[in-house]
Design a protein around this motif. Structure first.
Motif, PDB file in Angstrom:
ATOM      1  N   ASP B  66       0.834  -1.193   0.000  1.00  0.00           N
ATOM      2  CA  ASP B  66       0.000   0.000   0.000  1.00  0.00           C
ATOM      3  C   ASP B  66       0.877   1.254   0.000  1.00  0.00           C
ATOM      4  OD1 ASP B  66      -2.281   1.491  -0.041  1.00  0.00           O
ATOM      5  OD2 ASP B  66      -3.076   0.753   1.861  1.00  0.00           O
ATOM      6  N   LEU B  68       0.465   5.280   1.189  1.00  0.00           N
ATOM      7  CA  LEU B  68      -0.409   6.167   1.954  1.00  0.00           C
ATOM      8  C   LEU B  68       0.052   7.613   1.826  1.00  0.00           C
ATOM      9  CD1 LEU B  68      -0.284   4.091   5.278  1.00  0.00           C
ATOM     10  CD2 LEU B  68      -1.984   3.837   3.446  1.00  0.00           C
ATOM     11  N   ARG B  72      -3.775   7.962   4.216  1.00  0.00           N
ATOM     12  CA  ARG B  72      -4.863   7.365   3.454  1.00  0.00           C
ATOM     13  C   ARG B  72      -4.306   6.660   2.214  1.00  0.00           C
ATOM     14  NH1 ARG B  72      -8.584   8.206  -0.270  1.00  0.00           N
ATOM     15  NH2 ARG B  72      -7.374   9.901  -1.181  1.00  0.00           N
ATOM     16  N   SER B  73      -4.796   5.458   1.940  1.00  0.00           N
ATOM     17  CA  SER B  73      -4.312   4.715   0.777  1.00  0.00           C
ATOM     18  C   SER B  73      -4.659   5.447  -0.522  1.00  0.00           C
ATOM     19  CB  SER B  73      -4.937   3.319   0.742  1.00  0.00           C
ATOM     20  OG  SER B  73      -4.596   2.690  -0.481  1.00  0.00           O
TER      21      SER B  73
END
Lengths: 259, 247
Positions: B66, B68, B72-73
């Motif tokens: 992921d 971020l 937040r992704s």
């Protein structure tokens, strides 16, 4: 009669030339230009679409573009013009009547598009992948990056080859005479040929040839000027880029003239 | 230099994997960069540093893991919109040679941000002023030195007011005497509060400017920490060997 003199009069009978000149200027030249310029515009637009389809990531665009190019580059121009100009004539009759020009222009455009498509494609593909990456990194979509960044650079690199193709178009425009032209539709070649037939010498045809040269020779010099400018003029994007320009322009230019 | 870095946010890379066929380029990379901090990524060629940067702005999509921004992704975001928030500077500058310097900087402002011409030009001129090249606004990139081109490329990225800046070996293609000017702009940007990830071979820069230095080898971060720790007391043998070769 002196054979040399006969030869001279066959080609340089001033009287025949003078007779043909007004019609060449007022009818033949405008018609040749109408045919060549319309076909150049349409052919370039179609060629660009073919080039983009040819580099598309979808094979449903790539393959048709490939097949189209192979077919229209592989057929003799005369055959294509007859096939379309005569074959589609009944259809054309419904739309614009008996005028052979629309179909003639269409046929010339379809042929030119196959060549111009290959020219544009090679130019676009010569632009470094880093340019696309640079544009994508700024947030441009693939299509927008192609349109604003890649295609303008690619086309610039193959301008000489493209102009060569326009020269070929000017010459090929003479082939529409196959489609049967009324007096006011005759272009340079047809007028020259008609006068040659009535006067019994080739002087009018030679005059038509001189008209073609007057159109094409300046264009070849335009090609050379563009080529020189790409080669030496402005160090457009650093040395590496300039080398690319010339490397690509030349094979394209040669290919463009082969029929 | 005063660059608007109020937009900058924190960056997190979490267990990012990427393979090109059988070639596993990234094998679980983690990297955390606080808001306004600078992380330098060092390591041998082919260790995946540049690829890592490209997965952050998704020029290359990671296979898993992921990314971020501000916690937040971003992997579900529209990649084009994401790239407007993440500025990137390349080794070879990637300026557009068929446009003037000014147009290079205004292009995305006009075409993507849809700013009116005069507004885009004002922003671009201000950015060029910051990198000391407003005098070259009308020149073509080909007429500039490599160092000047790279400063234009930085101005072009900054004009979009990115939240994070990525630098991919920004000085590797430059003649030695031009390196300093570009590093100077980058150092100003770092001290001005921009969140930055800098892939570099300039160990002096990493030591002086970075808040974190991450050492990558064969697709993983083997060791990360403050510059002093990395350069003075490296623990991993691979890092020690690397440093003994480059310092």
């Amino acid at each position: 009669m002196d054979p040399l003199r006969t030869l001279w009069e066959t080609f340089f009978d001033w009287e025949s030339m003078r007779e043909a000149l007004p019609e060449m200027l007022t009818v033949g030249l405008p018609n040749t230009l109408i045919l060549a310029v319309s076909a150049a515009l349409l052919g370039s637009v179609l060629g660009m679409l073919l080039a983009i389809a040819g580099i598309s990531r979808t094979r449903w665009l790539r393959w048709p573009a490939r097949v189209y190019t192979d077919v229209f580059r592989g057929l003799p121009a005369a055959a294509t013009i007859l096939l379309i100009g005569v074959g589609l004539a009944p259809l054309g009759m419904q739309v614009w009547g008996p005028n052979p020009y629309p179909l003639g222009i269409l046929a010339l455009s379809l042929i030119a598009a196959a060549y111009i498509g290959e020219i544009f494609r090679s130019g676009i593909q010569s632009v470094e992948a880093a340019q696309l990456e640079g544009a994508r990194a700024l947030g441009f979509s693939w299509g927008e990056a192609m349109r604003v960044v890649i295609i303008p650079q690619g086309v610039r690199r193959v301008l000489p080859a493209w102009v060569n193709q326009l020269i070929a178009l000017i010459k090929d425009s003479s082939l529409v005479y196959f489609l049967g032209l009324v007096a006011s539709q005759r272009e340079l070649f047809r007028i020259g040929q008609d006068y040659a037939a009535t006067t019994g010498n080739e002087s009018a045809l030679l005059l038509a040839g001189l008209f073609y040269l007057a159109l094409t020779v300046p264009l070849t010099h335009v090609v050379n000027a563009i080529d020189r400018r790409l080669r030496h003029g402005r160090p457009a994007a650093g040395p590496a880029d300039d080398i690319d320009d010339t490397d690509l322009a030349l094979p394209g230019a040669a290919g463009g003239n082969q029929r | 230099m005063s660059i608007d870095t109020t937009t900058s946010v924190s960056l997190g890379v979490r267990d990012v994997h990427l393979a090109f066929g059988a070639n596993r380029v990234l094998r679980g990379v983690d990297l955390t960069v606080a808001r306004g901090a600078t992380a330098c990524v060092i390591g041998p060629s082919g260790s995946g540093k540049s690829t890592l940067l490209r997965t952050i702005n998704r020029l290359i999509e990671p296979d898993r893991g992921d990314v971020l921004l501000d916690g937040r992704s971003v992997l579900a975001d529209d990649p084009d919109a994401l790239r407007q928030r993440v500025g990137m500077v390349f080794q070879q500058f990637n300026l557009f040679p068929h446009m003037s310097v000014l147009r290079n900087v205004t292009l995305a402002l006009r075409r993507i941000k849809k700013l009116p011409e005069d507004e885009a030009v004002a922003i671009a001129r201000a950015q060029l002023e910051l990198v000391g090249l407003v005098g070259k606004a009308d020149a073509r990139p080909g007429h500039l030195s490599g160092g000047q081109q790279q400063r234009v490329a930085i101005a072009r990225a900054l004009a979009l007011q990115p939240q994070v800046m990525l630098f991919d070996e920004a000085t590797s293609a430059l003649d030695p005497e031009l390196v300093k000017g570009v590093l100077g702009v980058m150092a100003d940007l770092a001290s001005g509060g921009m969140t930055m990830v800098v892939v570099t071979h300039e160990m002096g820069f990493a030591r002086q400017v970075a808040d974190t230095v991450a050492f990558m080898d064969r697709g993983v971060v083997l060791e990360a920490g403050e510059p002093a720790a990395i350069f003075e007391t490296p623990e991993h043998p691979r890092l020690r060997r690397f440093l003994s070769q480059v310092l």
